[in-house]
Scaffold this motif. Structure first.
Motif, short mmCIF file in Angstrom:
data_model
loop_
_atom_site.label_atom_id
_atom_site.label_comp_id
_atom_site.label_asym_id
_atom_site.label_seq_id
_atom_site.Cartn_x
_atom_site.Cartn_y
_atom_site.Cartn_z
N ASP A 24 -14.35 64.88 15.39
CA ASP A 24 -15.48 64.91 16.32
C ASP A 24 -16.78 64.55 15.62
OD1 ASP A 24 -13.82 65.59 18.44
OD2 ASP A 24 -14.16 67.75 18.20
N GLU A 25 -16.96 65.09 14.44
CA GLU A 25 -18.16 64.79 13.64
C GLU A 25 -18.18 63.31 13.24
OE1 GLU A 25 -19.78 65.90 9.19
OE2 GLU A 25 -18.60 67.41 10.27
N ILE A 26 -17.04 62.80 12.80
CA ILE A 26 -16.93 61.39 12.41
C ILE A 26 -17.24 60.48 13.60
CG2 ILE A 26 -15.32 59.60 11.63
CD1 ILE A 26 -15.90 61.48 9.38
N THR A 27 -16.69 60.81 14.75
CA THR A 27 -16.91 60.01 15.96
C THR A 27 -18.40 59.93 16.28
OG1 THR A 27 -14.75 60.62 16.82
CG2 THR A 27 -16.36 59.82 18.42
N GLU A 28 -19.07 61.05 16.23
CA GLU A 28 -20.51 61.07 16.52
C GLU A 28 -21.30 60.32 15.45
OE1 GLU A 28 -23.90 61.58 18.56
OE2 GLU A 28 -21.90 62.10 19.27
N GLU A 29 -20.96 60.54 14.19
CA GLU A 29 -21.68 59.91 13.08
C GLU A 29 -21.58 58.39 13.12
OE1 GLU A 29 -21.45 59.84 8.18
OE2 GLU A 29 -20.46 61.45 9.30
#
Length: 63
Positions: A24-29
């Motif tokens: 989820d963090e990677i997707t947003e970043e």
């Protein structure tokens, strides 16, 4: 390549596991990079590429 890939460069299993755990963090970043990559390389795709190729390759067989 490093400038355009729409996600993190991962080089070993530990990095892959970490990225999956933080998806989820990677997707947003990487959202902006993904969008730019998609617009540049995938924007003209409409889901019918295979049909177009088959129509061209087998055009003589169909007639």
């Amino acid at each position: 390549m490093e400038e355009e890939v729409p996600g993190p460069m991962l080089f070993n299993t530990a990095e892959i596991v970490d990225a999956v755990q933080r998806i989820d963090e990677i997707t947003e970043e990487y959202k902006d990079k993904y969008d730019k990559f998609y617009d540049k390389y995938c924007g003209w795709e409409h889901g019918d590429s295979t049909k177009k190729v088959v129509d061209v390759v087998f055009a003589d067989d169909i007639k």
